[in-house]
Write a protein that holds these residues in place. Structure first.
Motif, PDB file in Angstrom:
ATOM      1  N   ARG A 284      88.573   3.894  36.582  1.00 31.54           N
ATOM      2  CA  ARG A 284      89.102   2.761  35.810  1.00 31.54           C
ATOM      3  C   ARG A 284      87.990   1.910  35.205  1.00 31.54           C
ATOM      4  N   ALA A 285      86.814   1.953  35.811  1.00 32.99           N
ATOM      5  CA  ALA A 285      85.681   1.169  35.295  1.00 32.99           C
ATOM      6  C   ALA A 285      84.736   2.008  34.444  1.00 32.99           C
ATOM      7  N   ALA A 286      85.069   3.280  34.219  1.00 33.59           N
ATOM      8  CA  ALA A 286      84.150   4.188  33.532  1.00 33.59           C
ATOM      9  C   ALA A 286      83.979   3.818  32.061  1.00 33.59           C
ATOM     10  N   GLU A 287      82.771   4.002  31.595  1.00 38.02           N
ATOM     11  CA  GLU A 287      82.487   3.834  30.173  1.00 38.02           C
ATOM     12  C   GLU A 287      82.950   5.089  29.426  1.00 38.02           C
ATOM     13  N   PRO A 288      83.167   4.986  28.106  1.00 42.26           N
ATOM     14  CA  PRO A 288      83.578   6.165  27.336  1.00 42.26           C
ATOM     15  C   PRO A 288      82.601   7.325  27.529  1.00 42.26           C
ATOM     16  N   GLY A 289      83.147   8.506  27.785  1.00 46.89           N
ATOM     17  CA  GLY A 289      82.335   9.699  27.966  1.00 46.89           C
ATOM     18  C   GLY A 289      81.890   9.952  29.390  1.00 46.89           C
ATOM     19  N   GLU A 290      82.032   8.970  30.278  1.00 51.18           N
ATOM     20  CA  GLU A 290      81.630   9.165  31.673  1.00 51.18           C
ATOM     21  C   GLU A 290      82.713   9.909  32.450  1.00 51.18           C
ATOM     22  N   ARG A 291      82.280  10.808  33.330  1.00 50.42           N
ATOM     23  CA  ARG A 291      83.222  11.548  34.148  1.00 50.42           C
ATOM     24  C   ARG A 291      82.870  11.383  35.627  1.00 50.42           C
ATOM     25  N   ILE A 292      83.883  11.596  36.466  1.00 47.94           N
ATOM     26  CA  ILE A 292      83.735  11.456  37.915  1.00 47.94           C
ATOM     27  C   ILE A 292      84.055  12.791  38.557  1.00 47.94           C
ATOM     28  N   LEU A 293      83.290  13.167  39.565  1.00 40.78           N
ATOM     29  CA  LEU A 293      83.554  14.370  40.347  1.00 40.78           C
ATOM     30  C   LEU A 293      84.101  13.964  41.707  1.00 40.78           C
ATOM     31  N   LEU A 294      85.251  14.518  42.078  1.00 40.31           N
ATOM     32  CA  LEU A 294      85.816  14.366  43.415  1.00 40.31           C
ATOM     33  C   LEU A 294      85.841  15.757  44.032  1.00 40.31           C
ATOM     34  N   LEU A 312      98.294   8.252  42.787  1.00 47.83           N
ATOM     35  CA  LEU A 312      97.744   6.902  42.895  1.00 47.83           C
ATOM     36  C   LEU A 312      97.299   6.337  41.554  1.00 47.83           C
ATOM     37  N   GLY A 313      96.593   7.134  40.756  1.00 46.23           N
ATOM     38  CA  GLY A 313      95.999   6.610  39.529  1.00 46.23           C
ATOM     39  C   GLY A 313      96.696   6.990  38.253  1.00 46.23           C
ATOM     40  N   GLY A 314      97.643   7.950  38.320  1.00 45.17           N
ATOM     41  CA  GLY A 314      98.332   8.373  37.112  1.00 45.17           C
ATOM     42  C   GLY A 314      97.514   9.370  36.305  1.00 45.17           C
ATOM     43  N   LYS A 315      98.097   9.820  35.202  1.00 50.06           N
ATOM     44  CA  LYS A 315      97.476  10.876  34.402  1.00 50.06           C
ATOM     45  C   LYS A 315      96.173  10.413  33.751  1.00 50.06           C
ATOM     46  N   VAL A 316      96.095   9.152  33.367  1.00 48.70           N
ATOM     47  CA  VAL A 316      94.885   8.660  32.705  1.00 48.70           C
ATOM     48  C   VAL A 316      93.682   8.811  33.630  1.00 48.70           C
ATOM     49  N   VAL A 317      93.836   8.387  34.880  1.00 50.21           N
ATOM     50  CA  VAL A 317      92.755   8.539  35.857  1.00 50.21           C
ATOM     51  C   VAL A 317      92.502  10.009  36.154  1.00 50.21           C
ATOM     52  N   ARG A 318      93.585  10.769  36.335  1.00 44.85           N
ATOM     53  CA  ARG A 318      93.423  12.191  36.670  1.00 44.85           C
ATOM     54  C   ARG A 318      92.614  12.934  35.609  1.00 44.85           C
ATOM     55  N   ASP A 319      92.773  12.550  34.355  1.00 42.42           N
ATOM     56  CA  ASP A 319      92.053  13.220  33.272  1.00 42.42           C
ATOM     57  C   ASP A 319      90.562  12.891  33.257  1.00 42.42           C
ATOM     58  N   LEU A 320      90.172  11.812  33.921  1.00 44.25           N
ATOM     59  CA  LEU A 320      88.757  11.423  33.957  1.00 44.25           C
ATOM     60  C   LEU A 320      88.010  11.981  35.161  1.00 44.25           C
TER      61      LEU A 320
END
Length: 713
Positions: A284-294, A312-320
């Protein structure tokens, strides 16, 4: 109508059979959609402590207890048998804690009774034994939001068991505070649990307070029938997405972490949920283009993490957020680099290939020993020369003479060439190649990395994970428990550029299981030491569970057939008290025994399915799996079967380590961890059984639990 579901309600629903649970769901949906319909019979009771209390008939015997919070809002506290429901309704009061802002349903009579029992009880106190909470003064209790009625009893307690009895009827945050005070100072508890809470509401506006994070672990607000039905479909699972304050402060810190963070804790303390929340927070705090690995180590866990993340985070979070195992991450890196990657051999296929190679070359070395040396020394340390192998540090490995190590190197060097000639590879080789490739990339593929089950990552996987993310604030967030390490890898994170000193946190309260099951788990580990990934020792000294339950069933049988027959009877008994088949799991040591369990169940008309990464959520059937696959999962009732001598550990593995005492110890450590993991998966009931002689690893349970209790809840 807005309906607020209290955590107490979900626990009460767990005690009902499917028919009664459906009646509760039907009643609540009708209350929400048609609150004034004739079938919704809400009524006040005589002389309640809280005038907002209402009761409602659900079945002939069941009554719901609710609180009317306004013209369009009801809080549903619990569903109980008629007499129990009215006793609860007469005493419950709903308040807003002025120190914490927590909405608290206080069972005033139960609390008063517990206080009186503690204060009146004679204490056989050793002269030099101070009260358990002697370091806490009255103003500390007030600042931490502890009910002042409890203070006289708290001053006298000298035994932690008495404290657990006292806190049982308390609201969740007060329980957390008091149990945390056993091991920590009031200042530490305030910093961990109270300071991170948003400023509490100053008025008695409970509907507004319910929206604050501090209340989202205990209350779920729903506004339409579809959401309500979904929330009640899998009661306990819904609450896994919410955090208690000690967990929330880790996932949503007030300021960025200055580097990698490590979170430890025993089973059920919420490490995985914290990891998923951390991924959501970063996304949710990511800048454009940043990705997270879980990431985690197994496919089953990765799938569960992905589902929890999206819920928990919905599709928007899941896509990041990329949710993949480290093995899949390694292959992805190589594919992105334009490399051709053959399908890696799994452990069993690698061992089979080694056996064939050894037979062809005439070597007398044990293939199991060769695989361990190759995986844990040569590949883990990415060694490319005989000299480096002979000089390598060998923690947690069999002792070999210099001549033996020279022979091992010769065989494995030849095996490596043979694999290359046949265009075959293994997962560790892929990981090492990927780490080398991505280390040279100027732009890293991820801004943040979140690791679940960190204790089971290999050295090579840690090199890869360090390489895919730049060193920066909030770069790595690691959760795990050394006591649940099932693969025996020895790692010191700081040796691989992951420095967590000063940023390590420990969760101590289990929200999953019962005290009885937690005691059994701790008994399995007593007297053994576990490293903490940073060169020190990990500990479960402060680990404790809040709820009580039945004593685990621990039993032996003369034959496997007799054992499986008794196990089938127990599964039927659990079903008869309302436990669904899919909320029962059976853990075994081998795939062969798993198939025998399902066959025995089929003969008795019990639906059962062997769990795979594709079918771990099979509906309507008992989940049967190896103890490996139970990792990270939870069920209402769990049976661990086939815990026999010669099966745990397997005879073949015992023979492979021979008379090397160090290798024997490491083998037993790994097997003990698997039993510990399996034994701490249930929320309510545990069964442990064997045929013939019991494995020495379950003897602590045999000694602790001598009286079977056939009830599940």
């Amino acid at each position: 109508m807005t309906i607020v579901l209290a955590e107490n309600l979900h626990r009460a629903l767990s005690d009902l059979d499917s028919s009664a649970r459906k009646r509760v769901v039907d009643f609540l949906i009708k209350l929400q959609v048609e609150p004034h319909a004739s079938g919704v019979r809400l009524k006040a009771i005589k002389n309640p402590r809280d005038r907002r209390v209402r009761t409602a008939r659900v079945t002939d015997d069941l009554r719901a207890v609710l609180l009317h919070l306004g013209d369009s809002m009801y809080m549903v506290q619990t569903v109980l048998p008629h007499d129990d429901a009215y006793r609860y309704a007469e005493q419950v009061t709903l308040t807003l804690n002025p120190a914490t802002g927590a909405v608290e349903a206080l069972e005033t009579a139960r609390i008063s009774d517990r206080v009186e029992q503690v204060v009146a009880a004679p204490r056989q106190r050793v002269t030099d034994q101070p009260p358990l909470l002697a370091h806490v003064v009255d103003r500390d209790y007030q600042r931490l939001g502890v009910n002042e009625e409890l203070v006289p009893a708290l001053r006298t307690l000298v035994d932690e068991a008495d404290l657990l009895e006292l806190v049982e009827p308390l609201p969740p945050l007060q329980r957390d505070v008091l149990l945390s005070l056993v091991d920590r100072s009031p200042e530490q508890v305030y910093a961990d649990l109270i300071a991170p809470i948003e400023a509490p509401t100053v008025s008695d506006d409970i509907p507004t307070a319910l929206a604050s994070p501090v209340n989202q672990a205990a209350y779920l607000v729903v506004t339409d029938a579809a959401e309500l039905k979904d929330a009640l479909a899998w009661p306990m699972d819904r609450w896994r997405t919410y955090l208690h304050p000690s967990q929330r402060s880790l996932a949503y810190p007030l300021k960025p972490y200055s580097g990698p963070v490590r979170v430890t804790g025993g089973p059920g303390t919420g490490k995985t949920v914290v990891a998923v929340h951390r991924a959501v927070s970063l996304a949710r705090a990511a800048e454009p283009g940043e990705r997270i690995l879980l990431t985690t180590y197994g496919n089953t866990l990765a799938r569960a993490l992905g589902e929890l993340l999206e819920r928990l985070g919905g599709k928007v979070v899941r896509d990041l957020v990329d949710v993949v195992t480290t093995d899949k991450l390694a292959r992805r890196v190589l594919v992105d680099a334009g490399r051709t990657v053959p399908s890696p051999l799994n452990d069993a296929d690698c061992l089979a290939a080694l056996r064939g190679f050894v037979a062809r070359t005439g070597s007398e070395l044990d293939p199991q020993l060769l695989r361990d040396e190759w995986y844990r020394i040569i590949l883990d340390l990415d060694l490319t020369s005989k000299e480096s192998y002979l000089a390598a540090h060998r923690p947690r490995m069999r002792r070999l003479s210099l001549r033996q190590r020279e022979q091992v190197w010769e065989v494995l060097a030849g095996f490596t060439e043979w694999l290359a000639e046949h265009r075959q590879t293994t997962f560790p080789q892929v990981t090492n190649e990927a780490a080398a490739v991505v280390s040279g990339w100027e732009t890293k593929p991820y801004r943040h990395v979140v690791v679940d089950e960190a204790q089971d990552m290999t050295v090579g996987q840690w090199r890869l994970l360090r390489a895919v993310v730049p060193e920066a604030t909030d770069d790595m967030f690691l959760v795990g428990d050394a006591h649940q390490r099932i693969y025996g890898r020895y790692v010191v994170l700081s040796h691989h550029g992951i420095h967590t000193r000063g940023r390590s946190r420990r969760l101590t309260i289990s929200y999953r299981t019962t005290r009885e099951i937690a005691r059994g788990g701790l008994a399995l580990l007593k007297g053994h030491h576990y490293d903490d990934l940073d060169g020190g020792d990990d500990t479960l000294d402060s680990y404790r569970a809040l709820t009580r339950g039945p004593v685990p069933i621990v039993a032996g049988y003369p034959t496997l057939a007799a054992e499986l027959g008794a196990l089938a009877e127990q599964v039927v008994a659990w079903r008869d008290v309302g436990v669904t088949m899919a909320d029962i799991a059976v853990g075994v040591r081998t795939h062969q025994i798993a198939e025998q369990v399902t066959a025995a169940f089929a003969d008795r008309g019990i639906p059962a399915a062997v769990v795979t990464p594709e079918t771990y959520d099979a509906q309507g059937a008992v989940h049967v799996m190896t103890v490996y696959r139970l990792k990270g999962l939870e069920y209402r009732c769990v049976a661990i079967a086939g815990m026999s001598e010669g099966v745990v550990p397997p005879k073949s593995m015992i023979a492979a380590v021979g008379d090397d005492p160090q290798a024997q110890r490491y083998l037993h450590d790994e097997e003990r961890a698997r039993v510990f993991v399996a034994a701490t998966r249930p929320r309510e009931a545990l069964w442990v059984s064997w045929h013939g002689q019991p494995s020495p690893l379950v003897l602590p349970l045999v000694m602790m639990f001598k009286t079977p209790n056939q009830e599940c809840a």
